[in-house]
Structure formats: structure tokens, C-alpha cells
Design an enzyme around this catalytic site. Structure first.
Site, PDB file in Angstrom:
ATOM      1  N   TYR A  75       0.851  -1.182   0.000  1.00  0.00           N
ATOM      2  CA  TYR A  75       0.000   0.000   0.000  1.00  0.00           C
ATOM      3  C   TYR A  75       0.891   1.238   0.000  1.00  0.00           C
ATOM      4  O   TYR A  75       1.383   1.697   1.012  1.00  0.00           O
ATOM      5  CB  TYR A  75      -0.906   0.031   1.229  1.00  0.00           C
ATOM      6  CG  TYR A  75      -1.901  -1.097   1.316  1.00  0.00           C
ATOM      7  CD1 TYR A  75      -2.166  -1.928   0.228  1.00  0.00           C
ATOM      8  CD2 TYR A  75      -2.584  -1.355   2.498  1.00  0.00           C
ATOM      9  CE1 TYR A  75      -3.082  -2.965   0.315  1.00  0.00           C
ATOM     10  CE2 TYR A  75      -3.511  -2.387   2.595  1.00  0.00           C
ATOM     11  CZ  TYR A  75      -3.748  -3.188   1.504  1.00  0.00           C
ATOM     12  OH  TYR A  75      -4.656  -4.223   1.606  1.00  0.00           O
ATOM     13  N   PHE A  99     -12.881  -4.858   0.592  1.00  0.00           N
ATOM     14  CA  PHE A  99     -13.910  -4.126  -0.148  1.00  0.00           C
ATOM     15  C   PHE A  99     -15.277  -4.353   0.514  1.00  0.00           C
ATOM     16  O   PHE A  99     -16.251  -4.722  -0.159  1.00  0.00           O
ATOM     17  CB  PHE A  99     -13.951  -4.577  -1.610  1.00  0.00           C
ATOM     18  CG  PHE A  99     -14.358  -3.490  -2.582  1.00  0.00           C
ATOM     19  CD1 PHE A  99     -14.760  -2.243  -2.145  1.00  0.00           C
ATOM     20  CD2 PHE A  99     -14.364  -3.737  -3.946  1.00  0.00           C
ATOM     21  CE1 PHE A  99     -15.141  -1.255  -3.033  1.00  0.00           C
ATOM     22  CE2 PHE A  99     -14.735  -2.759  -4.853  1.00  0.00           C
ATOM     23  CZ  PHE A  99     -15.133  -1.518  -4.398  1.00  0.00           C
ATOM     24  N   PRO A 100     -15.386  -4.156   1.842  1.00  0.00           N
ATOM     25  CA  PRO A 100     -16.635  -4.467   2.538  1.00  0.00           C
ATOM     26  C   PRO A 100     -17.777  -3.503   2.233  1.00  0.00           C
ATOM     27  O   PRO A 100     -18.931  -3.805   2.552  1.00  0.00           O
ATOM     28  CB  PRO A 100     -16.233  -4.360   4.014  1.00  0.00           C
ATOM     29  CG  PRO A 100     -15.118  -3.365   4.022  1.00  0.00           C
ATOM     30  CD  PRO A 100     -14.347  -3.643   2.754  1.00  0.00           C
ATOM     31  N   GLY A 153     -22.410   0.421  -4.219  1.00  0.00           N
ATOM     32  CA  GLY A 153     -22.842   1.347  -5.259  1.00  0.00           C
ATOM     33  C   GLY A 153     -24.094   0.933  -6.007  1.00  0.00           C
ATOM     34  O   GLY A 153     -25.064   1.697  -6.089  1.00  0.00           O
TER      35      GLY A 153
END
Length: 289
Positions: free
Chosen positions: A66, A213-214, A218
Site C-alpha cells: 500500500y 472491499f466491505p 454502489g
């Protein structure tokens, strides 16, 4: 008014030393675009981490990829201000290389995995890793060598727990031949729970399951959408409902929503106070099959 505290989500026991609050924090968003380069405001990034600890979060998920390295630096800085630093559990990840924004290339050569662990310990200012995930299985190297190297470091006292990321049940079973696997981190959320079998297998094996990606909500948000309708019913945000669904799905699930916003952080932690009814949980569970 119910206190804003991650402890309200319940706890998960990794070992006799660490019982963590199930609602954690992921550092991925504390970087530049494409998870590349520094965050625009490093001081703010560290402040978000510190505030997370003030809200009861004692489980942080990170990776040297990251940034690379930038998220780890901000995490280390933010945790300096934590009153309970010795009670904070960090999960790390190794096995990915970066060549630019949005580019991720698995590399599971054992010496490289060892280097990543050693460098991460220096960056984070720790003498051992609480939990290390193999970020991706690299098809160029046998699973036995990749997991085996993590097991060697575990035997040396450098790693307490071993995990795998983005794997199938069959891959988990293969890895279990070479080490005790204590955690899984896969893509999983209310909009996409194709890995239900992995969640259930992990629970049966006493493994934690971290959904990355909890908050992929969208396509489920809209005036008449089920997620938005249920959120209005409880008087909370759609994100809080999505996190509450994960918390109710299985007791081994530890959501790790990430954000660089204090407001969003507090909104996420408030999800610990949302208790979905069985009926609403089942309605949401039908949204992705």
C-alpha cells in the site's frame, strides 16, 4: 445515546493475548491514487489512525504494497499516540510487488517474502508480526514453499499467525498441509458474497475471515433499492447496514473498512450499534446470489 465504540460489534479471539473488537480498520486508502505514492496529507492520515484507536478499534489491517510502504508509515505514526498500543493487533500482507498506480504483481519467492516481513517489522517498529497474509498465491512457486517460508518465520518467533488472501477452499486445504492457517482475507460484501463457502469453511476451521472491499454498495443504493430502504428503516447510512450485514453473517467475520476521513470513520464505527433483524438480514442476503 449508545456509545460510539467498535467494541459494540463484539469480539474475536486470535489467541490468549489478543481478543480484538470485530470491527477493524484497513489502511489501503491512506495512499495516493491507485494505492500508489504518499497520501496528500500525511499528518491527517496518522490522525485518522489515532482516532480509530480512540473509537475502540484495536485491529488494523495493512500491507507494505500500500503505497508501497506509505500506509505502514502512517499506521506506525498514528499508533504512537495510542494509549493501548500493546493491545493493538496488526495484520500485514506479503507477496505483492508494485510497478505503478493500480498495478499489482504477485511474487512469492521465499526470500522475498522473508524480506517483506523483515522490512515491515522495521517500518512498523515491532519485533514480530501478529498476523501475516500471503497476499496472493504466486503460481510460479509451489504453495509448499510460499506457506512454508511463513511457517519458518513463525517457528522463529517473527510471525504469530499465518493467513491467506483471495483463495478458494481447495487452496486453503492445500495450505493447511504446511502450516496452521488462522485467517482468510477475500473479496466479500453484501453486494458480492460468492465466497460464502470460504466463509463457512473458515468458520469451521476456527479461522478469522476479513472481507476486503466491505462497502461495495454502489449498485445497491437508490431511492427504492432494498439497501437504501432498510437503511432508512433503521435511520442509518447504507454503509452501516452493509457492515451490520457482515457482522451478522458469521461470528468469524472481521470487517476492515478503510477511510481517510474522520467523519466516515465514525460513521463506520457506528455500524457496531446496528442490529439487523433476521428478516432484514435475509432480504439483504438475497441481493447477491
Amino acid at each position: 445515546m449508545t456509545e460510539l465504540n467498535a467494541a459494540n460489534a463484539g469480539t474475536y479471539k486470535f489467541d490468549d493475548q489478543f481478543v480484538v473488537n470485530r470491527l477493524g480498520y484497513g489502511t489501503m486508502q491512506l495512499t495516493g491514487n491507485g494505492t500508489w505514492g504518499p497520501y496528500a496529507d500525511p499528518a491527517r492520515a496518522a490522525d485518522v489512525v489515532t482516532h480509530a484507536t480512540e473509537l475502540g478499534i484495536n485491529f488494523f489491517d495493512t500491507a507494505d504494497s500500500y503505497g508501497p510502504w506509505f500506509a505502514d508509515r502512517y499506521l506506525a505514526e498514528g499508533l504512537k499516540g495510542a494509549a493501548n498500543r500493546d493491545q493493538i493487533f496488526i495484520s500485514d500482507k506479503v507477496g505483492q510487488t508494485r510497478q505503478g498506480p493500480g498495478i499489482w504483481t504477485p511474487h512469492g519467492e521465499p526470500n522475498y517474502l522473508r524480506q517483506q516481513v523483515e522490512v515491515s517489522m522495521m517500518t512498523l517498529g515491532i519485533d514480530h508480526e501478529d498476523l501475516v497474509f500471503l497476499h496472493r498465491i504466486d503460481s510460479h512457486f509451489p504453495v509448499a514453499e510460499q506457506v512454508g517460508e511463513l511457517k519458518k518465520m513463525q517457528d522463529e518467533g517473527k510471525i504469530r499467525h499465518i493467513g491467506l488472501s483471495q483463495v478458494s477452499v481447495d487452496q486453503l486445504k492445500e495450505a493447511q498441509k504446511y502450516a496452521k492457517i488462522d485467517a482468510v482475507e477475500n473479496l466479500y460484501n453484501v453486494s458480492n458474497h460468492k465466497d460464502d463457502d470460504v466463509v463457512d469453511y473458515a468458520q469451521s476451521q476456527g479461522m478469522a475471515f476479513l472481507p476486503w472491499f466491505p462497502l461495495d454498495t454502489g449498485r445497491l443504493i437508490g431511492a427504492d433499492s432494498p439497501l437504501s430502504t432498510i437503511a432508512k428503516k433503521y435511520g442509518v447510512s447504507e454503509a452501516q447496514i452493509a457492515l451490520a450485514w457482515l457482522l451478522k453473517r458469521s461470528p468469524n467475520i472481521l470487517p476492515i473498512p478503510g477511510t481517510s476521513s474522520i467523519q466516515h470513520l465514525e460513521d463506520n464505527v457506528a455500524a457496531a450499534n446496528v442490529k439487523l433483524s433476521d428478516e432484514d438480514f435475509e432480504a439483504l442476503s438475497q441481493l447477491s446470489k
